[in-house]
Design an enzyme around this catalytic site. Structure first.
Site, PDB file in Angstrom:
ATOM      1  N   SER A 196      -8.162  -0.012  -6.019  1.00 14.24           N
ATOM      2  CA  SER A 196      -8.278   1.045  -7.030  1.00 14.24           C
ATOM      3  C   SER A 196      -6.911   1.564  -7.462  1.00 14.24           C
ATOM      4  O   SER A 196      -5.927   1.482  -6.735  1.00 14.24           O
ATOM      5  CB  SER A 196      -9.098   2.207  -6.483  1.00 14.24           C
ATOM      6  OG  SER A 196     -10.363   1.762  -6.050  1.00 14.24           O
ATOM      7  N   GLN A 197      -6.914   2.152  -8.654  1.00 12.04           N
ATOM      8  CA  GLN A 197      -5.733   2.829  -9.205  1.00 12.04           C
ATOM      9  C   GLN A 197      -5.308   3.948  -8.242  1.00 12.04           C
ATOM     10  O   GLN A 197      -6.161   4.662  -7.714  1.00 12.04           O
ATOM     11  CB  GLN A 197      -6.192   3.403 -10.551  1.00 12.04           C
ATOM     12  CG  GLN A 197      -5.193   4.202 -11.324  1.00 12.04           C
ATOM     13  CD  GLN A 197      -5.886   4.910 -12.502  1.00 12.04           C
ATOM     14  OE1 GLN A 197      -7.117   4.827 -12.650  1.00 12.04           O
ATOM     15  NE2 GLN A 197      -5.116   5.583 -13.304  1.00 12.04           N
TER      16      GLN A 197
END
Ligand code: SAH
Length: 204
Positions: free
Chosen positions: A52-53
């Site tokens: 994920s970011q």
């Protein structure tokens, strides 16, 4: 990364910021993406999955509101990065991954980063992990149509659960808190996650 992508966008909890300063994210991304490890985006980790970011990791960890010593369950180990952040703040961490090759990757990455105290289990995380329940905090890092019932029941009194809930294409971050046997639900902004595939998630 911590200053411009997290603190500047409102991630405030010093425990979260400190953990994300400390854990070397580049050890959790494939070697071809080394140069992009601290960039403001999710990255492919193989097997069609993503890490994920950074902002989303920070935001979810903040909303989960974990304290030192908390017993934490994560669904969707992926690269192992989010589990490493949870471990840095909380107590024992269990993370479940349905793809054996991805679970292997998470174990390797955690070991390379020198992080112990995270148990990576292969299985369908929509069933939770009853042998180690109840949990103070549960984090689902894959998109689910609804929060799986077994996970709600494995939440301890005072426990929090955070999950991206919605369609396969777009979801909202949802937070549940169990208090006095009752569940209160709050929603946060829109997010995009890969699907949670399993008995209480999307059909495999
Ligand atoms: N938390 C990860 C990113 C998760 S990506 C990180 O920090 O890198 C979502 C992961 O959830 C994928 O690896 C996917 O294989 C896994 N997944 C999907 N359905 C699952 C299920 N039912 N149980 C466990 N893992 C699941």
């Amino acid at each position: 990364m911590v200053e411009t992508q997290l603190a500047a966008r409102g991630v405030r909890n010093p425990l979260v910021l400190e953990a994300m300063r400390k854990v070397p994210r580049h050890l959790f991304v494939p070697s071809i993406y080394q140069g992009a490890a601290y960039r403001d985006s999710p990255l492919p980790i193989g097997s069609g999955q993503t890490i994920s970011q950074p902002f989303i990791v920070g935001l979810m960890t903040e909303i989960l509101d974990i304290s030192p010593g908390d017993h934490v369950l994560e669904i969707g180990a992926g690269s192992g990065y989010q589990a490493a952040i949870l471990r840095e703040i909380g107590g024992s961490v269990i993370t479940i991954e349905r793809l054996p090759e991805v679970a292997r990757l998470a174990r390797e990455n955690l070991e390379r980063a020198g992080i112990s105290g995270v148990k990576v289990i292969i299985g369908d995380g929509t069933e939770g992990y009853p042998p180690a329940a109840p949990y103070n905090a549960i984090l689902i890092t894959a998109a689910t149509p609804e929060v799986p019932e077994p996970l709600i029941s494995q939440l301890d009194e005072g426990g929090r659960l955070v999950a991206p809930v919605g369609s396969r294409d777009i979801q909202q971050l949802v937070r549940l808190e169990k208090s006095g046997g009752r569940i209160t639900r709050s929603t946060f902004g829109g997010v995009v996650f890969v699907p949670l595939l399993g008995r209480h998630g999307w059909e495999v």
